[in-house]
Design an enzyme around this catalytic site. Sequence first.
Site, mmCIF file in Angstrom:
data_model
loop_
_atom_site.group_PDB
_atom_site.id
_atom_site.type_symbol
_atom_site.label_atom_id
_atom_site.label_comp_id
_atom_site.label_asym_id
_atom_site.label_seq_id
_atom_site.Cartn_x
_atom_site.Cartn_y
_atom_site.Cartn_z
ATOM 1 C CG HIS A 214 -3.696 4.407 3.821
ATOM 2 N ND1 HIS A 214 -4.707 3.160 2.953
ATOM 3 C CD2 HIS A 214 -5.058 5.131 3.749
ATOM 4 C CE1 HIS A 214 -5.727 3.238 2.632
ATOM 5 N NE2 HIS A 214 -6.139 4.100 2.630
ATOM 6 C CG ASP B 45 -1.506 0.846 1.533
ATOM 7 O OD1 ASP B 45 -2.221 1.953 0.649
ATOM 8 O OD2 ASP B 45 -2.367 1.631 2.858
#
Length: 562
Positions: free
Chosen positions: A372, A199
């Site tokens: 994130h 990611d």
Amino acid sequence: MAIHIKNNEVAVFAIGGLGEIGKNMYGIQFQDEIVVIDAGIKFPEDDLLGVDYVISDYQYLVKNRSKIKALVITHGHEDHIGGIPFLLQQLPEIPIYAGPLALALIKSKLEEHNQLRTTELHELNEDSELKFRKLSVTFFRTTHSIPDTLGVAVHTPQGIIIQTGDYKFDLTPVGDQPAPNLQRMAKLGSEGVLLLMSDSTNAEIPTFTKSERFVGNSLRHIFEKIEGRIIFATFASNISRIAQASETAMANGRKIAVFGRSMEAAMVNGRELGYLHIPDDAMVDVNTLNHLPANKVLILCTGSQGEPMAALSRIAAGTHRQIHIQPGDTVVFSSNPIPGNTTSVNHTINLLEEAGAHVIHGKVNNVHTSGHGGQEEQKLMLRLMKPEYFMPIHGEYRMLRIHTDLAELCGVPKDRSFIMENGDVLALTKDSARIAGHFAADDVYVDGSGVGDVGSMVLKDRRVLSEEGLVVVVATIDYQHGDILAGPDILSRGFVYMRESGELISQAQRRVFRAIRTTFKGDTPPTEGAIRDAITDTLQDFLFTKTERHPMILPMLVNAKA
């Protein structure tokens, strides 16, 4: 570009999720077996007029449908599960594997699309293992802004392919959620990771991302000072945030009311799965809500992104049937605007302030933290996995580029990192990696119930209509005798106000009349297409000269013999 995969190579590709935030979908293929990871949607930018969702082009999977063994889901966010109903329309036989919360959300989607009874669904956790003839899949626990988040390890004859899913290293997660399983990640790294797909969303942020508990502390300080009603807007999928807001409200003697269909569904799923510990007597309906003192109320609702039909937007606009802004109300936006939504969010905030509410939003109030990981977490993942090769995913190009720089700092040589595009195929063996071709993986637009029937020309026409307007020319023509029997009449929609533009319309009519007459001066009668072109060319030039605008010209010709 043709795809050339050798028999001993593992192919890795993205059908969506590269060069963008959204529609995540990745594939790992070895010989006659494919494991697909996630099937998300992307929300349209403002210039995609009328488009509801953007999904991936599934044609590569359709062509290789007999090879697909599983669709594995990392977590329950829309950019990872939203495309599933559209995928199943083309490939209804794919078995789906997901964690408890993601599975509950998927079931709700499939029920809406009448696909639940025909879809093969399996629940999994981090101890699950999927075994196929040549590939197997294991999992490791991560943390994100939604529970049951998993990273995926696909074991191939050439080595382990890791897809992290969305993650951050939250070592103090909220409620009963377990911490990320660092030991399992390190074990995978010690076994030897061939490729890490990680990611990249927060690759531009040079820090660790704050724990979800950090937001909880901020909410406690904020809630304690508020005397009136609290209207709390966040993503319905952010169960951790809903849990903290609810627990803080209950600690302050407030009752909880829920508005917005997706928020109501999140509350049901979260309570059933044990992620939300909210007793029945803490929940109230709208009838009870209106009789409670203002300082005893928390309203949970959707609309933190300024979505026009969400509960908060309707409250702000004064069109919600049950909730209206009252003096003393405080609205908390517990999210950051998704790129493209800033204007909508600001508009909603302005309406709320105008109606008399106090609005709390943004990083300055510490009411949101990302799900994130920042650069430090991305480097930690690289150190834990120690991959031979690296492929950044889930991010726009600049984010992918920065992530490869981080990989180089963590020991992955630059020539072993691959910044790919959707549809590119990376072919791997134990000691080699190469680009092995490309397949079509363009955006597909969902407009109402139509999938893929809106293309670039339709969107171009919509943009012209929205910016320049429409001019319709109506004429009845005798093609046999070369005569204009009626018209031309000109109608304007979104171009000029007809009553105040009489002279302009009259001049345009005369020019169109002459243009049609001119087409009949040749030796052979003109075709309908030739007359249409003559009308369009004449009017475009004339109207631009007069107004400096290019409206869409739509000739409507009636054949006198018809």
